[in-house]
Design a protein around this motif. Structure first.
Motif, PDB file in Angstrom:
ATOM      1  N   SER A 159      -2.951  22.983  43.973  1.00 50.85           N
ATOM      2  CA  SER A 159      -2.838  22.665  43.007  1.00 50.85           C
ATOM      3  C   SER A 159      -1.615  21.564  43.246  1.00 50.85           C
ATOM      4  N   TYR A 160      -1.590  21.218  42.036  1.00 52.65           N
ATOM      5  CA  TYR A 160      -1.099  20.067  41.853  1.00 52.65           C
ATOM      6  C   TYR A 160       0.584  19.901  42.337  1.00 52.65           C
ATOM      7  N   GLU A 161       1.425  21.028  43.154  1.00 51.89           N
ATOM      8  CA  GLU A 161       2.673  20.794  43.579  1.00 51.89           C
ATOM      9  C   GLU A 161       2.582  20.513  45.163  1.00 51.89           C
ATOM     10  N   ASP A 162       1.094  20.810  45.291  1.00 51.68           N
ATOM     11  CA  ASP A 162       0.655  20.268  46.594  1.00 51.68           C
ATOM     12  C   ASP A 162       0.044  18.567  46.930  1.00 51.68           C
ATOM     13  N   TYR A 163       0.490  18.040  45.644  1.00 48.81           N
ATOM     14  CA  TYR A 163      -0.164  16.942  45.700  1.00 48.81           C
ATOM     15  C   TYR A 163       1.258  15.946  45.333  1.00 48.81           C
ATOM     16  N   SER A 164       2.317  16.164  44.986  1.00 52.11           N
ATOM     17  CA  SER A 164       3.498  15.483  44.663  1.00 52.11           C
ATOM     18  C   SER A 164       3.882  14.790  45.605  1.00 52.11           C
ATOM     19  N   ASP A 165       4.211  15.200  46.834  1.00 55.96           N
ATOM     20  CA  ASP A 165       4.821  14.285  47.953  1.00 55.96           C
ATOM     21  C   ASP A 165       3.812  12.878  47.958  1.00 55.96           C
ATOM     22  N   TYR A 166       2.211  13.012  47.939  1.00 53.72           N
ATOM     23  CA  TYR A 166       1.494  11.918  48.522  1.00 53.72           C
ATOM     24  C   TYR A 166       1.563  11.270  47.235  1.00 53.72           C
ATOM     25  N   ILE A 167       1.580  11.968  45.727  1.00 54.45           N
ATOM     26  CA  ILE A 167       1.892  11.187  44.467  1.00 54.45           C
ATOM     27  C   ILE A 167       2.950   9.839  44.520  1.00 54.45           C
ATOM     28  N   GLU A 168       3.827  10.101  44.892  1.00 59.50           N
ATOM     29  CA  GLU A 168       4.816   9.795  45.080  1.00 59.50           C
ATOM     30  C   GLU A 168       4.613   7.721  45.672  1.00 59.50           C
ATOM     31  N   ARG A 169       4.206   8.468  46.639  1.00 54.05           N
ATOM     32  CA  ARG A 169       4.470   7.729  48.107  1.00 54.05           C
ATOM     33  C   ARG A 169       3.197   6.097  47.616  1.00 54.05           C
ATOM     34  N   ILE A 170       2.351   7.161  46.592  1.00 59.52           N
ATOM     35  CA  ILE A 170       1.437   6.091  46.118  1.00 59.52           C
ATOM     36  C   ILE A 170       1.380   5.538  44.928  1.00 59.52           C
ATOM     37  N   ALA A 171       2.148   5.923  44.274  1.00 59.77           N
ATOM     38  CA  ALA A 171       3.345   4.941  43.239  1.00 59.77           C
ATOM     39  C   ALA A 171       4.104   3.826  43.817  1.00 59.77           C
ATOM     40  N   LYS A 172       4.528   3.915  44.758  1.00 56.93           N
ATOM     41  CA  LYS A 172       5.795   3.323  45.877  1.00 56.93           C
ATOM     42  C   LYS A 172       4.891   2.092  46.497  1.00 56.93           C
ATOM     43  N   GLY A 173       3.771   2.273  46.307  1.00 56.10           N
ATOM     44  CA  GLY A 173       2.275   1.324  46.730  1.00 56.10           C
ATOM     45  C   GLY A 173       2.102   1.311  47.811  1.00 56.10           C
ATOM     46  N   GLU A 174       1.952   2.617  48.532  1.00 50.32           N
ATOM     47  CA  GLU A 174       1.362   3.062  50.327  1.00 50.32           C
ATOM     48  C   GLU A 174       0.025   3.233  50.133  1.00 50.32           C
ATOM     49  N   LYS A 175      -0.330   3.391  50.845  1.00 50.22           N
ATOM     50  CA  LYS A 175      -2.243   3.201  50.979  1.00 50.22           C
ATOM     51  C   LYS A 175      -2.462   4.033  51.897  1.00 50.22           C
ATOM     52  N   ASN A 176      -3.946   4.189  51.923  1.00 49.96           N
ATOM     53  CA  ASN A 176      -4.633   5.219  52.785  1.00 49.96           C
ATOM     54  C   ASN A 176      -3.650   6.844  52.983  1.00 49.96           C
ATOM     55  N   ILE A 177      -3.155   6.897  51.815  1.00 46.11           N
ATOM     56  CA  ILE A 177      -2.561   8.322  51.382  1.00 46.11           C
ATOM     57  C   ILE A 177      -3.464   9.638  50.923  1.00 46.11           C
ATOM     58  N   LEU A 178      -3.910   9.766  50.437  1.00 46.01           N
ATOM     59  CA  LEU A 178      -4.898  11.077  50.104  1.00 46.01           C
ATOM     60  C   LEU A 178      -6.182  10.192  49.864  1.00 46.01           C
ATOM     61  N   THR A 179      -6.742   8.711  49.578  1.00 43.70           N
ATOM     62  CA  THR A 179      -8.236   8.414  49.716  1.00 43.70           C
ATOM     63  C   THR A 179      -7.456   7.015  50.671  1.00 43.70           C
ATOM     64  N   THR A 180      -8.785   6.492  50.885  1.00 51.94           N
ATOM     65  CA  THR A 180      -9.029   4.834  51.151  1.00 51.94           C
ATOM     66  C   THR A 180      -8.937   3.773  50.118  1.00 51.94           C
ATOM     67  N   TYR A 181      -9.381   4.659  48.828  1.00 49.36           N
ATOM     68  CA  TYR A 181      -9.954   4.145  47.511  1.00 49.36           C
ATOM     69  C   TYR A 181      -8.956   3.613  46.879  1.00 49.36           C
ATOM     70  N   HIS A 182      -8.931   2.455  46.169  1.00 49.92           N
ATOM     71  CA  HIS A 182      -7.935   1.626  45.939  1.00 49.92           C
ATOM     72  C   HIS A 182      -7.489   2.569  44.218  1.00 49.92           C
ATOM     73  N   THR A 183      -6.280   3.003  44.034  1.00 45.85           N
ATOM     74  CA  THR A 183      -5.643   3.723  43.073  1.00 45.85           C
ATOM     75  C   THR A 183      -5.630   2.422  41.959  1.00 45.85           C
ATOM     76  N   GLU A 184      -6.229   2.612  40.890  1.00 46.12           N
ATOM     77  CA  GLU A 184      -5.789   1.995  40.103  1.00 46.12           C
ATOM     78  C   GLU A 184      -4.671   1.927  38.927  1.00 46.12           C
ATOM     79  N   HIS A 185      -5.181   3.191  38.728  1.00 46.28           N
ATOM     80  CA  HIS A 185      -4.389   3.660  37.518  1.00 46.28           C
ATOM     81  C   HIS A 185      -3.326   4.755  37.729  1.00 46.28           C
ATOM     82  N   PHE A 186      -2.292   5.836  37.122  1.00 47.67           N
ATOM     83  CA  PHE A 186      -2.163   6.955  37.320  1.00 47.67           C
ATOM     84  C   PHE A 186      -2.299   7.269  35.246  1.00 47.67           C
TER      85      PHE A 186
END
Length: 388
Positions: free
Chosen positions: A67-94
């Protein structure tokens, strides 16, 4: 030219859809194994041991539901610009879930949304001769922001629409810069002003069918002011006394709730609806406003999690699930738990299911809480409508 280009892209998408819907589970397994292979070295992939998974069955056995709670920490890392967190694919949008929860959208999910929501819909419309040379009345929310990392955030549909500036300048009745900024309190007025000023409209696009219905109701209530502003001009539009008089002639004899669209825009014959919610009595009122010569393309079921389905017929709310856009699992609606999830090939016509999704943006076996009813088949792939 823009419509022709989208139709051509849609033809390629349709050809692919025709091929993969004959053997959907083959595409489903290929989808999962590609994700496992390409994302094994991400932070999430290493934690879950994706490099030890070699079959679809192993994936379903070893990766837990989420569920969403399982990803919240990962998502914040992606939002801060970290790469290769949940996927190797480039995150273009939230995209925003429930108005405030951020969900990452990879470049491949952006492409899937463009292919299966835009291009497929233009293909359906074009096959019925509904892509004319007129302007497009765009009522989709275009308001997006940017994070400090330059990743856009907001409505994915709006991002797709504003991404191509040349298209926007050439085809949209309502300028993108005033279309739907959230800080504007006069957005209903501006939409109606630009819409009524232009008589050469052949296509309308809206996120919900209620967007079009609300526009028509606003016009019925405020047309005297709109006609006056079109006659005299204002900071948004140039004066057009001839169009203003045409509007007065139409509206003075118009009865509220009766046919209006063909009178204001005689060439408008197609309305694309991107979010297919329940088609209740208010949709029948919209049909009354439109008359018999205006057709609808229900582009499919989409959400911040994924593009689930795509249009196959004109004026038909049933859409086909897309075997290569996500991996689907299904919990029968009546089941109280998630112990026995089904795959695409196990669904029964007439039954309702909650969708569990694995997508192209880093969600794995994610409980969407979105429920659909299976109503038929397109080749060997289920067609669905949103559950009431």
């Amino acid at each position: 030219m823009v419509n022709d280009a989208r139709w051509t892209d849609g033809l390629l998408v349709n050809n692919r859809l025709n091929e993969i819907t004959y053997d959907p589970m083959r595409s489903q397994e290929e989808f999962v194994m590609r994700l496992v292979r390409e994302n094994a070295r991400t932070a999430f992939g290493q934690k879950m041991g994706l490099n030890t998974i070699f079959s679809l069955q192993e994936f379903r056995k070893h990766i837990p539901l989420s569920s969403y709670e399982d990803y919240s920490d990962y998502i914040e890392r992606i939002a801060k610009g970290e790469k290769n967190i949940l996927t190797t694919y480039h995150t273009e949008h939230f995209s925003l879930l429930s108005g405030y929860k951020k969900l990452p959208v990879s470049r491949w999910d952006v492409q899937a949304a463009y292919d299966y929501q835009f291009c497929s819909s233009f293909y359906v419309a074009g096959c019925h001769g509904l892509l004319a040379d007129g302007m497009t009345l765009n009522l989709v929310d275009n308001s997006i922001d940017r994070l400090p990392t330059n990743i856009t955030i907001g409505n994915l549909l709006g991002r797709l629409l504003i991404k191509r500036k040349f298209d926007n300048d050439q085809i949209y009745v309502i300028p993108v810069e005033v279309a739907n900024p959230p800080e504007r309190e006069d957005i209903n007025y501006l939409q109606a002003l630009f819409a009524m000023k232009q008589d050469n409209v052949s296509l309308a696009m809206c996120e919900h069918y209620s967007n079009m219905l609300n526009l028509l109701r606003y016009i019925e209530k405020h047309w005297p002011r709109l006609a006056e502003d079109i006659e005299n001009g204002n900071p948004y539009i140039a004066p057009d006394p001839k169009r203003a008089q045409t509007i007065r002639d139409i509206m003075e004899s118009h009865h509220i709730g009766t046919q209006l669209v063909p009178l204001l825009w005689p060439e408008l014959h197609c309305i694309m609806v991107f979010d297919v919610d329940n088609l209740n009595a208010s949709f029948e009122l919209l049909r009354t406003y439109c008359g018999h010569n205006v057709h609808f393309v229900f582009t499919g079921i989409g959400s911040p999690e994924a593009t689930f389905s795509t249009a196959i017929n004109l004026d038909d709310p049933q859409t086909v699930l897309i075997p290569d856009a996500a991996f689907y699992e299904f919990k029968p609606k009546d089941d109280k738990n998630y112990h026995y999830l089904l795959t695409l090939d196990q669904l029964e016509i007439g039954r309702s299911y909650e969708i569990v999704i694995t997508n192209l943006s880093g969600l794995y076996r994610y409980k969407t809480q979105k429920t659909v009813t299976v109503v038929g088949r397109f080749h060997d792939t289920p067609t669905v409508i949103i559950d009431k």
